[in-house]
Design a protein around this motif. Structure first.
Motif, PDB file in Angstrom:
ATOM      1  N   PHE A 259       0.836  -0.986   0.011  1.00 58.73           N
ATOM      2  CA  PHE A 259       0.097   0.048  -0.142  1.00 58.73           C
ATOM      3  C   PHE A 259       0.963   1.257   0.084  1.00 58.73           C
ATOM      4  O   PHE A 259       0.634   2.143  -0.948  1.00 58.73           O
ATOM      5  N   SER A 260       1.915   1.286   0.752  1.00 61.62           N
ATOM      6  CA  SER A 260       2.885   2.357   0.909  1.00 61.62           C
ATOM      7  C   SER A 260       3.574   2.674  -0.526  1.00 61.62           C
ATOM      8  O   SER A 260       3.601   3.917  -1.139  1.00 61.62           O
ATOM      9  N   ASP A 261       3.916   1.424  -1.295  1.00 54.93           N
ATOM     10  CA  ASP A 261       4.409   1.480  -2.607  1.00 54.93           C
ATOM     11  C   ASP A 261       3.472   2.074  -3.476  1.00 54.93           C
ATOM     12  O   ASP A 261       3.890   3.088  -4.451  1.00 54.93           O
ATOM     13  N   GLN A 262       2.340   1.799  -3.294  1.00 53.89           N
ATOM     14  CA  GLN A 262       1.268   2.096  -4.367  1.00 53.89           C
ATOM     15  C   GLN A 262       0.980   3.527  -4.032  1.00 53.89           C
ATOM     16  O   GLN A 262       0.842   4.452  -5.387  1.00 53.89           O
ATOM     17  N   LYS A 263       1.208   4.138  -3.166  1.00 55.51           N
ATOM     18  CA  LYS A 263       0.790   5.774  -2.699  1.00 55.51           C
ATOM     19  C   LYS A 263       1.912   6.378  -3.410  1.00 55.51           C
ATOM     20  O   LYS A 263       1.565   7.430  -3.929  1.00 55.51           O
ATOM     21  N   ILE A 264       3.081   6.038  -3.360  1.00 55.52           N
ATOM     22  CA  ILE A 264       4.231   6.481  -3.986  1.00 55.52           C
ATOM     23  C   ILE A 264       4.226   6.581  -5.329  1.00 55.52           C
ATOM     24  O   ILE A 264       4.429   7.764  -5.941  1.00 55.52           O
ATOM     25  N   LYS A 265       3.918   5.349  -5.990  1.00 56.03           N
ATOM     26  CA  LYS A 265       3.870   5.395  -7.530  1.00 56.03           C
ATOM     27  C   LYS A 265       2.613   6.267  -7.721  1.00 56.03           C
ATOM     28  O   LYS A 265       2.590   6.892  -8.767  1.00 56.03           O
ATOM     29  N   LEU A 266       1.612   6.201  -7.100  1.00 56.27           N
ATOM     30  CA  LEU A 266       0.429   7.084  -7.681  1.00 56.27           C
ATOM     31  C   LEU A 266       0.826   8.620  -7.427  1.00 56.27           C
ATOM     32  O   LEU A 266       0.406   9.386  -8.637  1.00 56.27           O
ATOM     33  N   ILE A 267       1.318   8.962  -6.509  1.00 58.06           N
ATOM     34  CA  ILE A 267       1.717  10.453  -6.457  1.00 58.06           C
ATOM     35  C   ILE A 267       2.786  10.984  -7.476  1.00 58.06           C
ATOM     36  O   ILE A 267       2.596  11.907  -7.969  1.00 58.06           O
ATOM     37  N   GLY A 268       3.733   9.919  -7.813  1.00 55.91           N
ATOM     38  CA  GLY A 268       4.783  10.006  -8.692  1.00 55.91           C
ATOM     39  C   GLY A 268       3.972  10.395 -10.009  1.00 55.91           C
ATOM     40  O   GLY A 268       4.412  11.033 -10.845  1.00 55.91           O
TER      41      GLY A 268
ATOM     42  N   LEU B 119       3.723  18.092  -6.236  1.00 53.85           N
ATOM     43  CA  LEU B 119       5.250  17.975  -6.131  1.00 53.85           C
ATOM     44  C   LEU B 119       5.953  17.840  -4.905  1.00 53.85           C
ATOM     45  O   LEU B 119       6.467  17.110  -4.377  1.00 53.85           O
ATOM     46  N   VAL B 120       5.382  18.863  -4.156  1.00 47.71           N
ATOM     47  CA  VAL B 120       5.577  18.975  -2.665  1.00 47.71           C
ATOM     48  C   VAL B 120       4.809  17.791  -1.896  1.00 47.71           C
ATOM     49  O   VAL B 120       5.448  17.092  -1.081  1.00 47.71           O
ATOM     50  N   SER B 121       3.720  17.255  -2.265  1.00 47.49           N
ATOM     51  CA  SER B 121       2.923  16.239  -1.666  1.00 47.49           C
ATOM     52  C   SER B 121       3.982  14.917  -1.921  1.00 47.49           C
ATOM     53  O   SER B 121       3.987  14.248  -0.937  1.00 47.49           O
ATOM     54  N   GLY B 122       4.206  14.894  -3.033  1.00 45.50           N
ATOM     55  CA  GLY B 122       5.026  13.755  -3.582  1.00 45.50           C
ATOM     56  C   GLY B 122       6.357  13.760  -2.675  1.00 45.50           C
ATOM     57  O   GLY B 122       6.556  12.544  -2.190  1.00 45.50           O
ATOM     58  N   VAL B 123       7.137  14.625  -2.534  1.00 43.95           N
ATOM     59  CA  VAL B 123       8.372  14.429  -1.641  1.00 43.95           C
ATOM     60  C   VAL B 123       8.019  14.458  -0.346  1.00 43.95           C
ATOM     61  O   VAL B 123       8.654  13.531   0.215  1.00 43.95           O
ATOM     62  N   LEU B 124       6.951  14.831   0.102  1.00 42.34           N
ATOM     63  CA  LEU B 124       6.629  14.523   1.704  1.00 42.34           C
ATOM     64  C   LEU B 124       6.079  13.210   1.866  1.00 42.34           C
ATOM     65  O   LEU B 124       6.405  12.744   2.821  1.00 42.34           O
ATOM     66  N   TYR B 125       5.323  12.412   0.905  1.00 42.29           N
ATOM     67  CA  TYR B 125       4.962  11.103   0.975  1.00 42.29           C
ATOM     68  C   TYR B 125       6.333  10.392   0.878  1.00 42.29           C
ATOM     69  O   TYR B 125       6.532   9.401   1.762  1.00 42.29           O
ATOM     70  N   ALA B 126       7.210  10.559   0.245  1.00 43.49           N
ATOM     71  CA  ALA B 126       8.534   9.873   0.319  1.00 43.49           C
ATOM     72  C   ALA B 126       9.099   9.875   1.261  1.00 43.49           C
ATOM     73  O   ALA B 126       9.831   9.132   1.896  1.00 43.49           O
ATOM     74  N   LEU B 127       9.420  11.249   1.974  1.00 48.63           N
ATOM     75  CA  LEU B 127       9.786  11.309   3.279  1.00 48.63           C
ATOM     76  C   LEU B 127       9.273  10.964   4.165  1.00 48.63           C
ATOM     77  O   LEU B 127      10.232  10.204   5.129  1.00 48.63           O
ATOM     78  N   MET B 128       8.114  10.805   4.396  1.00 46.63           N
ATOM     79  CA  MET B 128       7.413   9.887   5.390  1.00 46.63           C
ATOM     80  C   MET B 128       7.638   8.327   5.325  1.00 46.63           C
ATOM     81  O   MET B 128       7.809   7.879   6.317  1.00 46.63           O
ATOM     82  N   ASP B 129       7.463   7.952   4.071  1.00 51.25           N
ATOM     83  CA  ASP B 129       7.868   6.648   3.880  1.00 51.25           C
ATOM     84  C   ASP B 129       9.199   6.183   4.332  1.00 51.25           C
ATOM     85  O   ASP B 129       9.406   5.273   4.783  1.00 51.25           O
ATOM     86  N   ARG B 130      10.270   7.141   4.094  1.00 52.44           N
ATOM     87  CA  ARG B 130      11.635   7.059   4.402  1.00 52.44           C
ATOM     88  C   ARG B 130      11.832   6.660   6.165  1.00 52.44           C
ATOM     89  O   ARG B 130      12.613   5.990   6.570  1.00 52.44           O
ATOM     90  N   LEU B 131      11.179   7.871   6.448  1.00 49.74           N
ATOM     91  CA  LEU B 131      11.029   7.990   8.075  1.00 49.74           C
ATOM     92  C   LEU B 131      10.668   6.755   8.693  1.00 49.74           C
ATOM     93  O   LEU B 131      11.083   6.389   9.765  1.00 49.74           O
ATOM     94  N   GLN B 132       9.635   6.065   8.189  1.00 49.57           N
ATOM     95  CA  GLN B 132       9.089   4.786   8.647  1.00 49.57           C
ATOM     96  C   GLN B 132      10.087   3.827   8.473  1.00 49.57           C
ATOM     97  O   GLN B 132       9.387   2.758   8.792  1.00 49.57           O
ATOM     98  N   GLY B 133      10.932   4.045   7.548  1.00 50.97           N
ATOM     99  CA  GLY B 133      11.853   2.775   7.405  1.00 50.97           C
ATOM    100  C   GLY B 133      11.564   1.936   6.069  1.00 50.97           C
ATOM    101  O   GLY B 133      12.210   0.706   6.023  1.00 50.97           O
ATOM    102  N   LYS B 134      10.661   2.314   5.483  1.00 52.81           N
ATOM    103  CA  LYS B 134      10.215   1.682   4.509  1.00 52.81           C
ATOM    104  C   LYS B 134      10.769   2.031   2.858  1.00 52.81           C
ATOM    105  O   LYS B 134      10.558   1.425   1.973  1.00 52.81           O
ATOM    106  N   GLY B 135      11.558   3.099   3.027  1.00 52.07           N
ATOM    107  CA  GLY B 135      12.190   3.539   1.794  1.00 52.07           C
ATOM    108  C   GLY B 135      13.190   2.642   1.064  1.00 52.07           C
ATOM    109  O   GLY B 135      13.760   1.969   1.902  1.00 52.07           O
TER     110      GLY B 135
END
Length: 168
Positions: free
Chosen positions: A106-115, A151-167
């Protein structure tokens, strides 16, 4: 009480199949987009001699836009179905099965969606810039603002994903 709880849990688990018609609807959306793509190709070829370079580029960008949206729908359909409805067991050994299938959470899907949304927004913005004489400054400003927001939302999603350790 345990029987009621168990029955409720089974009903809750079975309710995931209510998503199946939604995925079928996305298949129909692919058909609609395919028709739109064909219409755009027909328009491009029928105006190939009379269209300006900018009009041809806008037409090709429209095709890219449709292709990105269709690709996004495929990702959403496959990963959504496998994550929320049922595993596609019969297709695990299929030669044409994409490698990412079954691995997008689901997390990967969100990142691909916003990208994809950022890419689609960027294409729409480029089309507007190429057709700037027919686009109002207000409309262009809104498009830039919305694109920057995506663009900012995408960067924030990716940052949140990385902070959760899933990046990755």
């Amino acid at each position: 009480m345990k029987k009621i709880e168990s029955a409720f849990e089974h009903m809750l688990f079975a309710s995931r199949w209510l998503m199946a018609p939604v995925f079928f609807g996305l298949i129909l959306a692919l058909v609609v987009l395919l028709v739109k793509f064909g219409k755009e190709v027909w328009f491009l070829f029928s105006h190939i001699m009379s269209a300006t370079g900018a009009e041809m580029i806008i037409g090709v960008l429209s095709l890219v836009d449709i292709a990105l949206i269709m690709s996004l729908l495929i990702i959403i359909m496959f990963s959504g179905y496998e994550n929320f409805v049922s595993k596609m067991e019969d297709l695990h050994s299929h030669a044409d099965r994409p490698e990412w299938m079954g691995h997008i959470g689901f997390s990967d899907q969100k990142i691909k969606l916003i990208g994809s949304i950022v890419a689609i927004s960027g294409i729409e913005l480029l089309k507007a810039f190429l057709n700037v004489e027919n686009v109002s400054d207000r409309h262009l400003a809104w498009m830039v603002g919305i694109h920057v927001t995506f663009l900012v939302s995408g960067v924030l999603y990716a940052l949140m994903d990385r902070l959760q350790g899933k990046g990755h």
